[in-house]
Enzyme design. Structure first.
Site, PDB file in Angstrom:
ATOM      1  N   GLN A 174      -5.106  -1.377   9.639  1.00  0.00           N
ATOM      2  CA  GLN A 174      -5.025  -2.731   9.088  1.00  0.00           C
ATOM      3  C   GLN A 174      -5.666  -3.734  10.056  1.00  0.00           C
ATOM      4  O   GLN A 174      -5.366  -3.737  11.250  1.00  0.00           O
ATOM      5  CB  GLN A 174      -3.547  -3.087   8.827  1.00  0.00           C
ATOM      6  CG  GLN A 174      -3.331  -4.418   8.134  1.00  0.00           C
ATOM      7  CD  GLN A 174      -3.843  -4.459   6.699  1.00  0.00           C
ATOM      8  OE1 GLN A 174      -3.860  -3.448   6.005  1.00  0.00           O
ATOM      9  NE2 GLN A 174      -4.273  -5.629   6.253  1.00  0.00           N
ATOM     10  N   ASP A 196     -11.624   2.802   4.072  1.00  0.00           N
ATOM     11  CA  ASP A 196     -12.038   1.397   4.037  1.00  0.00           C
ATOM     12  C   ASP A 196     -13.559   1.272   3.935  1.00  0.00           C
ATOM     13  O   ASP A 196     -14.078   0.206   3.606  1.00  0.00           O
ATOM     14  CB  ASP A 196     -11.613   0.701   5.341  1.00  0.00           C
ATOM     15  CG  ASP A 196     -10.367  -0.153   5.182  1.00  0.00           C
ATOM     16  OD1 ASP A 196     -10.137  -0.673   4.082  1.00  0.00           O
ATOM     17  OD2 ASP A 196      -9.641  -0.296   6.187  1.00  0.00           O
ATOM     18  N   LYS A 247       0.841  -1.205   0.000  1.00  0.00           N
ATOM     19  CA  LYS A 247       0.000   0.000   0.000  1.00  0.00           C
ATOM     20  C   LYS A 247       0.869   1.245   0.000  1.00  0.00           C
ATOM     21  O   LYS A 247       0.621   2.191  -0.745  1.00  0.00           O
ATOM     22  CB  LYS A 247      -0.911   0.026   1.236  1.00  0.00           C
ATOM     23  CG  LYS A 247      -2.114  -0.891   1.126  1.00  0.00           C
ATOM     24  CD  LYS A 247      -2.811  -1.036   2.468  1.00  0.00           C
ATOM     25  CE  LYS A 247      -3.816  -2.170   2.408  1.00  0.00           C
ATOM     26  NZ  LYS A 247      -4.302  -2.580   3.724  1.00  0.00           N
TER      27      LYS A 247
END
Ligand code: GUN
Length: 315
Positions: free
Chosen positions: A113, A136, A69
């Protein structure tokens, strides 16, 4: 065999081979579009979109994702802020980091995460992120907005799946879609997105009765259960589109002792003979997830600054 009768191909009995949806190439095009918009934001508005990624602990798979990422964020011209915290980090310290990222004007997107270590309450952590920075799309506000058809941040993996489906089919209206898997990250938001496209949506899962029959009804199958090759080609309706979200590492003794390979939740070798189109693993949904994360960060930056959003990077 009597050659005068022709070959099986001429009888029209040749098995069909699906179109392979190239997620790697598609993701590269999405990232190019993102990079173009980032360049425009820099030159026209003096803005550099920034993505903060928070990793708690040392889960090896998470470390690989976070590194990827960070690299791709920088590649498209955005600012990458990585926060690696010790596995024993307290909830109070993590929440306080999130609050400081919420307040930081250089940060337009925040991703924590998952999975988090057991002592941390994931729901509380996710719901502490400013919904406008929740790239997200996991914050309850974004879940509610998506479920009611309002503008939201859309979870990256389902967004990538939808982009590929729209690209392949154009309109999805009236199609029967079966999603295998009911997770908050993929199954449930995928259902909302496909409802938004006027599909008839079924969410199947580990307790579904006659799963094979349910899957066989589908024009679109999205497999997101995390079980290696659980859906065999024999379950797929001829000509259906198969989106395989699974990324499972299994032993591959044929490659040598101790070797492994990646497979999806669908048995690719048999499904490719039946489906009309299918995403491979690797090289299908996987690369789209990070591309959509970058797309969401640009979208968040535009919204935060009252600027027009780029076309085609969200729903
Ligand atoms: N872990 C596995 N997939 C994801 C994802 O899409 N977002 C976050 N934050 N963590 C994950």
């Amino acid at each position: 065999m009597d050659e005068s009768l022709g070959t099986p191909d001429q009888w029209g009995t040749k098995t069909m081979t699906a179109h392979i949806i190239d997620g790697k190439a598609f993701a590269a095009r999405v990232r190019e579009k993102v990079a173009g918009h980032v360049a425009l934001l820099k030159s026209e508005a003096g803005l550099t979109p920034g993505l903060a990624v928070v990793l708690v602990g040392e889960d090896p798979a998470s470390q690989v994702y976070v590194r990827a990422k960070g690299k791709l964020t920088v590649d498209v011209g955005m600012a990458s802020f990585e926060h690696r915290l010790d596995a024993a980090t307290s909830e109070a310290d993590l929440l306080s980091l999130i609050q400081s990222l919420n307040a930081d004007p250089k940060v337009h997107g925040i991703l924590v995460q998952l999975p988090l270590p057991d002592h941390l309450n994931s729901d509380l952590v996710i719901n502490t992120i400013d919904p406008a920075k929740d790239v997200d799309g996991f914050h309850i506000s974004n879940v509610g907005l998506l479920g009611t058809g309002q503008k939201s941040m859309v979870p990256c993996t389902p967004l990538g799946c939808l982009m590929m489906l729209r690209d392949h089919h154009g309109s999805l209206s009236g199609m029967d879609a079966v999603i295998v898997g009911r997770s908050n990250i993929v199954g449930k938001p995928m259902a909302q997105l496909l409802l938004g496209e006027s599909c008839t949506v079924t969410i199947a899962h580990s307790r579904t009765r006659n799963l094979e029959e349910v899957v066989r009804r589908a024009d679109i199958v999205v497999a997101a259960v995390g079980r290696p090759e659980m859906v065999p080609g024999g379950w797929i309706k001829p000509g259906a589109t198969v989106i395989d979200v699974g990324i499972n590492r299994i032993p591959a003794p044929e490659k040598g002792e101790g070797k492994t390979r990646l497979v999806g939740d669908v048995e690719f070798a048999s499904a490719v003979e039946v489906a009309g189109a299918i995403t491979p693993v690797p090289g299908g949904v996987g690369p789209m997830t990070i591309a959509c994360l970058l797309a969401n960060t640009v979208t968040a930056c535009c919204r935060a600054n009252g600027l027009p959003e780029p076309d085609g990077l969200t729903v």
